[in-house]
Design an enzyme around this catalytic site. Structure first.
Site, PDB file in Angstrom:
ATOM      1  N   THR A 118      72.527  33.533 -49.409  1.00 50.42           N
ATOM      2  CA  THR A 118      72.446  34.900 -48.414  1.00 50.42           C
ATOM      3  C   THR A 118      70.476  34.202 -47.802  1.00 50.42           C
ATOM      4  OG1 THR A 118      71.183  37.215 -48.145  1.00 50.42           O
ATOM      5  CG2 THR A 118      70.829  35.743 -49.990  1.00 50.42           C
ATOM      6  N   ASN A 154      68.627  35.951 -46.694  1.00 50.10           N
ATOM      7  CA  ASN A 154      68.040  37.641 -46.523  1.00 50.10           C
ATOM      8  C   ASN A 154      67.291  38.108 -48.231  1.00 50.10           C
ATOM      9  OD1 ASN A 154      66.951  40.017 -47.154  1.00 50.10           O
ATOM     10  ND2 ASN A 154      68.691  41.215 -45.713  1.00 50.10           N
ATOM     11  N   ASP A 176      78.335  41.272 -48.001  1.00 49.56           N
ATOM     12  CA  ASP A 176      77.960  41.592 -45.909  1.00 49.56           C
ATOM     13  C   ASP A 176      77.862  43.572 -45.998  1.00 49.56           C
ATOM     14  OD1 ASP A 176      77.749  39.722 -44.316  1.00 49.56           O
ATOM     15  OD2 ASP A 176      78.695  41.676 -43.633  1.00 49.56           O
ATOM     16  N   PHE A 216      64.040  46.425 -46.347  1.00 43.37           N
ATOM     17  CA  PHE A 216      63.599  45.685 -45.559  1.00 43.37           C
ATOM     18  C   PHE A 216      65.117  46.185 -44.417  1.00 43.37           C
ATOM     19  CE2 PHE A 216      66.992  44.924 -48.260  1.00 43.37           C
ATOM     20  CZ  PHE A 216      68.257  44.398 -47.689  1.00 43.37           C
ATOM     21  N   GLY A 217      65.573  45.788 -42.889  1.00 43.93           N
ATOM     22  CA  GLY A 217      66.815  46.486 -42.074  1.00 43.93           C
ATOM     23  C   GLY A 217      66.227  47.489 -42.032  1.00 43.93           C
ATOM     24  N   PHE A 218      67.591  48.634 -41.599  1.00 46.03           N
ATOM     25  CA  PHE A 218      67.185  49.907 -41.153  1.00 46.03           C
ATOM     26  C   PHE A 218      66.724  50.691 -42.495  1.00 46.03           C
ATOM     27  CE2 PHE A 218      71.091  48.231 -38.935  1.00 46.03           C
ATOM     28  CZ  PHE A 218      70.584  48.510 -37.905  1.00 46.03           C
ATOM     29  N   ASP A 219      66.583  50.238 -43.508  1.00 40.74           N
ATOM     30  CA  ASP A 219      65.788  51.435 -44.512  1.00 40.74           C
ATOM     31  C   ASP A 219      64.539  51.986 -44.306  1.00 40.74           C
ATOM     32  OD1 ASP A 219      67.209  50.116 -46.555  1.00 40.74           O
ATOM     33  OD2 ASP A 219      65.507  48.186 -47.910  1.00 40.74           O
ATOM     34  N   LYS A 271      65.069  52.807 -54.794  1.00 39.29           N
ATOM     35  CA  LYS A 271      66.428  52.937 -54.204  1.00 39.29           C
ATOM     36  C   LYS A 271      67.372  52.471 -54.555  1.00 39.29           C
ATOM     37  CE  LYS A 271      68.102  49.783 -50.492  1.00 39.29           C
ATOM     38  NZ  LYS A 271      67.271  48.463 -49.390  1.00 39.29           N
ATOM     39  N   ARG A 321      74.389  48.649 -52.249  1.00 40.64           N
ATOM     40  CA  ARG A 321      74.454  47.024 -52.313  1.00 40.64           C
ATOM     41  C   ARG A 321      74.494  47.220 -54.083  1.00 40.64           C
ATOM     42  NH1 ARG A 321      70.999  46.266 -50.097  1.00 40.64           N
ATOM     43  NH2 ARG A 321      72.183  44.888 -47.996  1.00 40.64           N
TER      44      ARG A 321
HETATM   45  P1  IMP Z   1      74.647  41.408 -43.206  1.00 42.02           P
HETATM   46  O1  IMP Z   1      74.958  41.598 -42.208  1.00 42.02           O
HETATM   47  O2  IMP Z   1      74.766  41.868 -44.740  1.00 42.02           O
HETATM   48  O3  IMP Z   1      73.708  40.855 -43.576  1.00 42.02           O
HETATM   49  O4  IMP Z   1      73.544  43.323 -42.988  1.00 42.02           O
HETATM   50  C1  IMP Z   1      73.543  43.881 -41.894  1.00 42.02           C
HETATM   51  C2  IMP Z   1      72.845  44.258 -41.080  1.00 42.02           C
HETATM   52  O5  IMP Z   1      72.235  45.541 -42.075  1.00 42.02           O
HETATM   53  C3  IMP Z   1      71.342  43.246 -41.128  1.00 42.02           C
HETATM   54  O6  IMP Z   1      70.719  43.557 -39.992  1.00 42.02           O
HETATM   55  C4  IMP Z   1      70.708  44.094 -42.025  1.00 42.02           C
HETATM   56  O7  IMP Z   1      68.966  44.068 -42.084  1.00 42.02           O
HETATM   57  C5  IMP Z   1      71.242  45.532 -42.722  1.00 42.02           C
HETATM   58  N1  IMP Z   1      70.977  45.917 -43.559  1.00 42.02           N
HETATM   59  C6  IMP Z   1      72.084  45.260 -44.863  1.00 42.02           C
HETATM   60  N2  IMP Z   1      72.041  45.523 -45.793  1.00 42.02           N
HETATM   61  C7  IMP Z   1      70.671  47.530 -46.024  1.00 42.02           C
HETATM   62  C8  IMP Z   1      69.708  47.879 -46.791  1.00 42.02           C
HETATM   63  O8  IMP Z   1      69.929  47.984 -48.080  1.00 42.02           O
HETATM   64  N3  IMP Z   1      68.653  48.806 -45.969  1.00 42.02           N
HETATM   65  C9  IMP Z   1      68.772  47.731 -45.161  1.00 42.02           C
HETATM   66  N4  IMP Z   1      68.960  47.761 -43.780  1.00 42.02           N
HETATM   67  C10 IMP Z   1      70.356  46.595 -44.269  1.00 42.02           C
END
Ligand code: IMP
Length: 222
Positions: free
Chosen positions: A9, A11, A73, A157-160, A198, A204
């Site tokens: 990963t 991330n 993913d 991170f991301g959409f959290d 979380k 996950r």
């Molecule tokens: P990925 O392709 O699995 O890395 O994730 C797709 C998108 O969804 C990325 O921009 C991640 O930041 C977002 N994402 C994946 N898992 C989470 C999460 O647990 N919380 C918030 N955003 C997430």
């Protein structure tokens, strides 16, 4: 076999969450770092196809022939947007960002918090794939919830910061928005709670548990 799981990963947030969950079960999760140009993320209409394709490519980069390798993913699926961004979540985060998703839903609001949650329902889904040295196993995890009215918190991170998980009953099953659960963030987003909290709701964690359940050796050790 050793207790190491190599996680492919880029991330750091995902790595930390997998370590947080799998360490108490006796696993050491290590980062498998591969030059991005050597792993192609296919554009597919479902997360499982993406995870399988990543795992197949990861097999060319095993640190040792018997190594266990994990890929994962995930995506955010918003009901009012017919599941968008879904498999396009990474692209949507880069281009629209959390604010962009909020703007797309701006017309869906209500002073009644329960009604607002219904209008703005969404889910995170994760698909985890593990090569255990002999076979490929896939685990799936969902986390239903809703999109907040505004960004909240700086954890995760991301959409959290825009995602509020649904409350859970005593067995960990998600509840409708009008029922207060045994586990609840009390309307707070994943961005406003710590990692342990979380994990209680996390897509996950559920995907990793689903994986482990399918691997008799791993679940016995755990
Ligand atoms: P990925 O392709 O699995 O890395 O994730 C797709 C998108 O969804 C990325 O921009 C991640 O930041 C977002 N994402 C994946 N898992 C989470 C999460 O647990 N919380 C918030 N955003 C997430």
């Amino acid at each position: 076999m050793d207790n190491i799981i190599w996680f492919l990963t880029g991330n750091a947030g995902k790595l930390a969450e997998a370590q947080h969950h799998l360490h108490p079960l006796g696993y050491e999760v290590r980062l498998l770092s591969v030059d991005g140009e050597n792993i192609v993320e296919p554009q597919a209409s479902d997360l499982e196809t993406v995870a399988r394709a990543k795992l197949e490519q990861a097999l060319d980069h095993l640190p040792s022939p018997q190594a266990r390798v994990l890929v994962e993913d995930a995506g955010l699926f918003v009901d009012a947007l017919n599941g968008f961004p879904g498999v396009y979540s990474a692209y949507a985060l880069d281009t629209l960002g959390c604010h962009g998703i909020l703007r797309l839903l701006a017309h869906l609001s209500s002073d009644d918090p329960v009604q607002a949650k219904r209008l703005r329902s969404a889910r995170f889904r994760a698909v985890a794939g593990l090569w255990d040295g002999e076979q490929m196993v896939i685990g799936v995890g969902d986390c239903p919830g809703s999109i907040a009215a505004e960004l909240q918190g700086e954890e995760g991170f991301g959409f959290d910061p825009i995602f509020i998980p649904a409350d859970l009953d005593s067995e960990g099953q998600p509840l409708p928005p009008d029922v207060l659960g045994e586990a609840s963030t009390h309307g707070m987003t994943f961005g406003a709670v710590d990692r342990s909290k979380k994990q209680v709701f996390s897509h996950r964690r559920r995907a990793l548990d689903d994986l482990i359940r399918q691997l008799p050796d791993l679940s016995k050790q755990a």
